[in-house]
Design a protein around this motif. Structure first.
Motif, PDB file in Angstrom:
ATOM      1  N   SER A 129      -1.821   3.252  -7.815  1.00  0.00           N
ATOM      2  CA  SER A 129      -2.913   4.104  -8.279  1.00  0.00           C
ATOM      3  C   SER A 129      -2.357   5.320  -8.988  1.00  0.00           C
ATOM      4  CB  SER A 129      -3.769   4.557  -7.108  1.00  0.00           C
ATOM      5  OG  SER A 129      -4.344   3.449  -6.476  1.00  0.00           O
ATOM      6  N   THR A 130      -1.358   5.911  -8.392  1.00  0.00           N
ATOM      7  CA  THR A 130      -0.751   7.089  -9.002  1.00  0.00           C
ATOM      8  C   THR A 130      -0.320   6.778 -10.431  1.00  0.00           C
ATOM      9  OG1 THR A 130       0.027   7.785  -6.835  1.00  0.00           O
ATOM     10  CG2 THR A 130       1.096   8.778  -8.746  1.00  0.00           C
ATOM     11  N   HIS A 179      -4.751  -6.016  -4.862  1.00  0.00           N
ATOM     12  CA  HIS A 179      -4.006  -6.397  -3.670  1.00  0.00           C
ATOM     13  C   HIS A 179      -4.024  -7.900  -3.477  1.00  0.00           C
ATOM     14  CE1 HIS A 179      -2.607  -2.893  -1.537  1.00  0.00           C
ATOM     15  NE2 HIS A 179      -3.603  -2.237  -2.111  1.00  0.00           N
ATOM     16  N   SER A 216       0.834  -1.199   0.000  1.00  0.00           N
ATOM     17  CA  SER A 216       0.000   0.000   0.000  1.00  0.00           C
ATOM     18  C   SER A 216       0.868   1.249   0.000  1.00  0.00           C
ATOM     19  CB  SER A 216      -0.895  -0.012   1.231  1.00  0.00           C
ATOM     20  OG  SER A 216      -1.774   1.063   1.179  1.00  0.00           O
TER      21      SER A 216
HETATM   22  N1  LIG Z   1      -3.558  13.504  -3.688  1.00  0.00           N
HETATM   23  C1  LIG Z   1      -2.372  13.206  -3.148  1.00  0.00           C
HETATM   24  N2  LIG Z   1      -1.618  14.205  -2.614  1.00  0.00           N
HETATM   25  C2  LIG Z   1      -0.440  13.922  -2.037  1.00  0.00           C
HETATM   26  N3  LIG Z   1       0.081  12.721  -1.963  1.00  0.00           N
HETATM   27  C3  LIG Z   1      -0.609  11.678  -2.483  1.00  0.00           C
HETATM   28  C4  LIG Z   1      -1.880  11.890  -3.088  1.00  0.00           C
HETATM   29  N4  LIG Z   1      -2.356  10.699  -3.528  1.00  0.00           N
HETATM   30  C5  LIG Z   1      -1.415   9.794  -3.183  1.00  0.00           C
HETATM   31  N5  LIG Z   1      -0.362  10.379  -2.571  1.00  0.00           N
HETATM   32  C6  LIG Z   1       0.852   9.732  -2.066  1.00  0.00           C
HETATM   33  O1  LIG Z   1       1.484   9.100  -3.143  1.00  0.00           O
HETATM   34  C7  LIG Z   1       1.952   7.840  -2.754  1.00  0.00           C
HETATM   35  C8  LIG Z   1       1.355   6.786  -3.643  1.00  0.00           C
HETATM   36  O2  LIG Z   1      -0.040   6.714  -3.423  1.00  0.00           O
HETATM   37  P1  LIG Z   1      -0.994   5.763  -4.242  1.00  0.00           P
HETATM   38  O3  LIG Z   1      -2.388   6.132  -3.925  1.00  0.00           O
HETATM   39  O4  LIG Z   1      -0.596   5.806  -5.643  1.00  0.00           O
HETATM   40  O5  LIG Z   1      -0.658   4.359  -3.601  1.00  0.00           O
HETATM   41  P2  LIG Z   1      -1.278   2.941  -3.916  1.00  0.00           P
HETATM   42  O6  LIG Z   1      -0.147   2.093  -4.334  1.00  0.00           O
HETATM   43  O7  LIG Z   1      -2.419   3.059  -4.827  1.00  0.00           O
HETATM   44  O8  LIG Z   1      -1.783   2.480  -2.489  1.00  0.00           O
HETATM   45  P3  LIG Z   1      -3.065   1.601  -2.114  1.00  0.00           P
HETATM   46  O9  LIG Z   1      -2.695   0.203  -2.421  1.00  0.00           O
HETATM   47  O10 LIG Z   1      -3.224   1.835  -0.645  1.00  0.00           O
HETATM   48  O11 LIG Z   1      -4.176   2.135  -2.928  1.00  0.00           O
HETATM   49  C9  LIG Z   1       1.585   7.650  -1.295  1.00  0.00           C
HETATM   50  O12 LIG Z   1       2.721   7.956  -0.513  1.00  0.00           O
HETATM   51  C10 LIG Z   1       0.500   8.657  -1.070  1.00  0.00           C
HETATM   52  O13 LIG Z   1       0.582   9.137   0.237  1.00  0.00           O
END
Ligand SMILES: Nc1ncnc2c1ncn2[C@@H]1O[C@H](COP(=O)(O)OP(=O)(O)OP(=O)(O)O)[C@@H](O)[C@H]1O
Ligand SMILES: [Mg+2]
Lengths: 395, 277, 350
Positions: free
Chosen positions: B69-70, B230, B64
């Motif tokens: 997602s990013t 996941h 996580s």
């Molecule tokens: N809108 C935002 N503003 C600032 N930081 C963000 C934002 N969205 C995500 N992040 C940060 O970017 C990083 C990647 O987040 P992301 O949502 O892409 O993770 P993820 O792999 O999708 O996690 P998960 O499996 O929990 O969904 C994390 O450290 C998160 O805190």
């Protein structure tokens, strides 16, 4: 706890209602006296019916009913039992049907407000004569009329069909109601679109920078500004600068627009903010532009909240007098306004003016007018609830 | 630039952060090169290069917050809605860099559709939900055509049989799994080439999940699909390739069977064997 | 964003259109502003005028004397009022303002008198007061009761403290706030007159006019005087509920409520219609209205309205204004002002 608080506030509310209704309901009836008026051809020249001496006709009728009244002072006292509106009523009747001339007609005319108060029990009979607004003789005459079945309480239509008057028995709230309606129409027409558009711009499109922060702070401050300040602003801008007429609903509407805009903008922004972000993502995800997202999805969902905010703003505007004072709407206006630039008052102003009138009969009319205003407010708030129910969608 | 790994206990050296495995494919639908994403000062994606092939499902896995997602939100520029977000690098589709100048995101988002973690149908009728995209993109000339698009989309999403008699009912009145399939139908209706799915089954029960997984498998014949998940089981069931992200780095990418049976990178092995994450 | 600009433009356009359209349009009704004391009388005349002539009923705003004169003196033209009512004569500073704005000729019309009464509930006995008693009971600072030409904070708690012939009742007076014309008039006619009975205070008028005014007009703030708002009906209601309290308001409110309240004697005279008319009751003030001469021939109905107001059936001893509680002027004075109106004799502006 919460329940107790609600019950307590309900109790206070009903107390308020009961007291106002208790004071005001009698105003919905008015005492009328039946006169058998002889419309003699001597007094009524058919070519000059407009300007004939109608008060004289009423006086003659009264003299003929009480032939024993001789002295000048007593006659005056006798004439005082009947409203000065009686003459106008007979005038209108004759003008409508000139064939009545020469006949004797039986008409119900409004009694003077003092007689009305006596019949309604607001004037006590057992106090000394000089402590009463009606003399012993006048009481006797009223009793005689009552004995003949010539005195009756009837539904007070005047109250709902006439404009203001200094004679309580001839005074009505229709002029003020029309004034309020015209004023609020302008307010609604301007404040709803401008308020919603501003909210949409600020919430959805405006860049977040110092300027928009400043605007936001200012809007929030404006919502808390005392309403009279908007009146002063209206005076300076609309009357002195733009030269709009004093006492006109259009100016009242503009001033109340300024006053309600912050409320509507804040409520609308809250409504926009309450739209779940997932809806925006969904729309953007299928390729909707920002505009399409806002106008196809976000705005329709926020609209019920915006409407609620608007109606509550309108209800507040309906109850305002202070800003109207500055632009000349606190005034004695008899004629029913016929347009947005005619002089007019508003309902709360009418209440304010009547509350300050010395005549006792205005006390109950003040309460009655308050009741009508409250009824409007309740209808508006109910409308807000209904609209919200109707348009509300669960997601 | 602050380095988030700097104080991390599981510190990885620069050497170890280089992607292991073959990032390229023979028939790329999208090509990402040296993608860096920042949220303000903070870097969330670091130098990721990856191809997305035609007619394949590629799964993105990783702990996580690692940036899955990013990354997929970069592929249809959904990140534009986040003010602080800044993207560097190239993402190419049809020989055009989607982050290039003068790119209109509207056709891009029609071309690269997205299904979200939580089902989010519009609070409108089922019909309207599916028809909305084609309408705004002008994909149909007549009502009959639109009807047909709605029907085929719902059929492809495997929802038609269940809702064909209640197209005027609100989409929000369906069950969670049905809603998610409705969202898929909505995405399909604008004829995308790539479908991005961010944990599409995380809000669903196992039966609904199985249906969606079957659906993904069928859709692969026409679309490229990027799915974030996941669930390692889900990744191995539906995907042909898998990419493993760790703290913003793309650590390893390869055939799904290889990743799950013979991971090359220590971090990948740790993750899939459940040692952390 | 577009929508917003368009709407704003439309709104502004509307304002301009209406403004431009109206500034030129003639006004077909008389516009009157001014004193809230004269309001109940002027409105009766206006209504009578509107009903018995073919002209529209005049519009009367209740703005207070000062507010009315300010509007009145703002200029000549349909956007400015034609007549202002006042419960006091125009001040020289107001005349200057008028002249500066081009309002060069105004006609002053005195219409009658208004008594200011101190009344209490009929459940108690009426008070027999002098103006000196009123000053001592209500001023913030009074001469030291121990003697000497020195002011002390008002120590009196009961009427008996003020004057041994008065009852032993707590001083409790409900009256209008400082913004009200009634309060100004009461301070001048009752309190100042009472203060003047002390020779050394009277002498102050010559040496230090400001301090003199402050002594005479400042009402105590320790709770004995209660500001009850502008609404006189409210005061009447409170008097009914509290027989020990007194209220200060215009005569017409006493006139309408004689069954519940009574006026206190001042200098031996009770505030009755005849007492005030004869000039015996000391706390009474003249009422006026001022006419903009330049408007008389422009606004339809002006002459007829003036005629109605100055007719015997309106302001005469048996006129309908007296029924509403206005105290008529003596015959000679009525005649004088009737002539002034007929000839539109302008006021000296210097
Ligand atoms: N809108 C935002 N503003 C600032 N930081 C963000 C934002 N969205 C995500 N992040 C940060 O970017 C990083 C990647 O987040 P992301 O949502 O892409 O993770 P993820 O792999 O999708 O996690 P998960 O499996 O929990 O969904 C994390 O450290 C998160 O805190
Ligand atoms: Mg995620």
């Amino acid at each position: 706890m919460g329940l107790a608080a609600i019950l307590a506030s309900l109790a206070f509310l009903s107390l308020l209602f009961i007291s106002i209704i208790g004071k005001g309901y009698t105003a919905f009836w008015q005492t009328y006296v039946r006169l058998d008026v002889h419309l003699s051809a001597d007094q009524l020249d058919r070519t000059e019916l407009e300007t004939a001496d109608y008060p004289g006709i009423v006086k003659k009728t009264l003299r003929s009913m009480f032939p024993e009244v001789k002295s000048r002072g007593d006659k005056r006292k006798l004439y005082a039992l009947i409203s000065s509106g009686a003459a106008f009523q007979i005038r209108e009747m004759v003008l409508e049907d000139p064939d009545l001339v020469g006949k004797t007609v039986s008409v119900w005319v409004p009694a003077d407000d003092d007689v009305d108060m006596l019949v309604k029990g607001h004037i006590e009979r057992d106090v000394p004569e000089e402590a009463r607004r009606l003399t012993d003789k006048q009481l006797a005459w009223v009793d005689a009329l009552t004995g003949e079945g010539r005195v009756e309480k009837r539904f007070n239509r005047t109250l709902f069909t006439h404009g203001d008057s200094r004679e309580p028995e001839l005074a009505g709230i229709w002029g003020a109601t029309v004034g309020s309606f015209l004023t609020l129409a302008i307010t609604l027409l301007l404040s709803f679109p401008i308020g919603v558009a501003s909210a949409v711009y600020l919430e959805e499109f405006a860049p977040k920078n110092r300027w928009t922060d400043l605007i936001e702070v200012n809007i929030n401050n404006l919502a808390a500004v005392p309403s009279i300040v908007f009146g002063l602003l209206g005076l300076a801008v609309f009357l002195n600068f733009f030269g709009l007429p004093r006492s006109a609903p259009v100016v009242g509407g503009l001033v109340l627009t300024l006053m309600t805009l912050p409320t509507i903008i804040i409520a609308s922004r809250a409504a926009l903010l309450a739209v779940p972000p997932s809806i925006r993502e969904a729309a953007l995800g299928v390729g909707a532009s920002k505009m399409q997202t806002v106008f196809h999805h976000v705005l329709p969902l926020a609209l019920p909240g915006m409407l609620t905010g608007t109606i509550i703003g309108m209800a507040r505007a309906l109850g305002e007098t202070a800003p109207l004072l500055m632009i000349g709407m606190v005034a004695f206006i008899v004629d029913i306004p016929g347009g947005f630039t005619d002089p007019s008052t508003a309902l709360p102003v009418q209440i304010y003016l009547w509350a300050d009138s010395p005549e006792k009969a205005f006390v109950e009319r003040t309460s009655a007018a308050t009741l009508v205003l409250l009824a409007f407010l309740i209808v508006m708030n109910a409308l807000a609830v209904v609209l919200r129910r109707r348009f509300e969608r669960r997601w | 630039m602050a380095d988030p790994t700097h104080s991390d206990p599981k510190l990885i050296s620069r050497e170890k952060r280089k992607t292991v495995g073959d990032i390229t494919v023979d028939n790329p639908r999208m090509t990402c090169r040296n993608v860096n994403v920042y949220y303000g000062e903070k870097q969330a994606i670091r130098n990721v290069s990856l191809d997305i092939a035609r007619n394949e499902v590629i799964a993105m896995i990783g702990p996580s917050g690692c940036g899955k997602s990013t990354f997929i939100r970069c592929l249809n520029r959904m990140n534009d809605t986040i003010e602080s977000c800044r993207v560097e690098g190239e993402i190419i589709i049809d020989d055009v860099n989607i982050y290039g100048r003068d790119i209109d995101v509207v056709p891009l988002r029609a071309q690269v559709g997205m299904v979200f973690q939580k089902p989010n149908p519009f609070p409108k009728s089922i019909y309207e939900n599916v028809a909305y995209g084609p309408k705004i993109h002008g994909l149909s000339q007549s009502r009959a055509e639109l009807d047909e698009i709605v029907e085929t989309s719902l059929k492809k999403a495997g929802l038609w049989e269940e809702v064909k008699d209640q197209l005027e009912h609100p989409g929000t009145g369906l069950s969670g799994g049905q809603q998610q399939r409705l969202c898929i139908a909505r995405t399909i209706a604008v004829s995308p080439e790539v479908i991005l799915m961010d944990e599409p089954c995380s809000a669903l029960d196992p039966i609904a999940t199985a249906r969606i997984e079957d659906l993904i498998d069928e859709l692969r014949e026409q679309y490229s699909i990027v799915i974030v998940t996941h669930s390692m089981q889900q990744a191995s069931r539906v995907s042909q390739r898998t990419a493993y992200f760790h703290l913003g780095d793309l650590i390893e990418v390869g055939k799904t069977t290889d990743i799950f049976t013979r991971p090359k990178h220590q971090l990948t092995e740790d993750y899939i064997t459940g040692r952390f994450g | 964003m577009f929508k917003k600009t368009i709407l704003l433009a439309a709104a502004l356009g509307l304002i301009f259109a209406l403004g431009a359209g109206n500034a030129q349009a003639a006004r077909d009704y008389i516009s009157i502003v001014g004193s809230s004391t004269v309001y109940p009388f002027a409105t009766v005349v206006a209504e009578q005028f509107g009903k018995t002539t073919s002209y529209k009923t005049p519009k009367i705003e209740s703005t207070g004397s000062g507010g009315g004169l300010k509007l009145f003196c703002a200029g000549v033209g349909v956007e400015h009022p034609d007549i202002t009512n006042a419960s006091r004569a125009i001040k020289s500073s107001e005349k200057e303002m008028c002249v500066k704005n081009g309002v060069k000729e105004i006609v002053e019309v005195k219409i009658g008198y208004d008594g200011i009464v101190m009344a209490n509930s009929k459940k108690s006995a009426p008070l027999k007061l002098t103006r000196r008693d009123i000053f001592l009971a209500l001023a913030k600072e009074v001469p030291d009761p121990k003697g000497g030409e020195k002011l002390v904070a008002n120590p009196y708690k009961t009427w008996k403290d003020v004057n041994p012939s008065l009852p032993n009742v707590k001083i409790e007076v409900l009256g209008p706030p400082p913004t009200s014309g009634t309060r100004d008039a009461f301070a001048e006619l009752a309190m100042e007159a009472g203060a003047k009975t002390f020779d050394w205070i009277k002498a102050m008028k010559k040496t230090d006019k400001k301090a003199y005014k402050a002594v005479c007009h400042t009402v105590r703030e320790d709770g004995a005087y209660i500001e009850a708002g502008e609404n006189d009906n409210l005061i009447v209601q409170k008097l009914e509920a509290n027989p020990d309290a007194f209220g200060i308001f215009g005569f017409s409110f006493l006139d309408q409520n004689t069954d519940k309240i009574q006026g206190s004697y001042i200098e031996g005279v009770q505030p009755t219609f005849d007492g005030i008319a004869a000039g015996d009751y000391p706390v009474s003030r003249p009422l006026f209205f001022y006419v903009k001469k330049a408007h008389v021939d422009v606004i339809p109905g002006m002459k007829e309205y003036l005629k109605e107001f100055t007719s015997e059936k309106a302001w005469g001893p048996d006129g309908y204004l007296s029924e509403k509680g206005m105290i008529p002027m003596p015959d000679a004075e009525r005649k004088q002002y009737h002539n002034a109106v007929e000839n539109l004799t302008p006021l000296m502006m210097k």
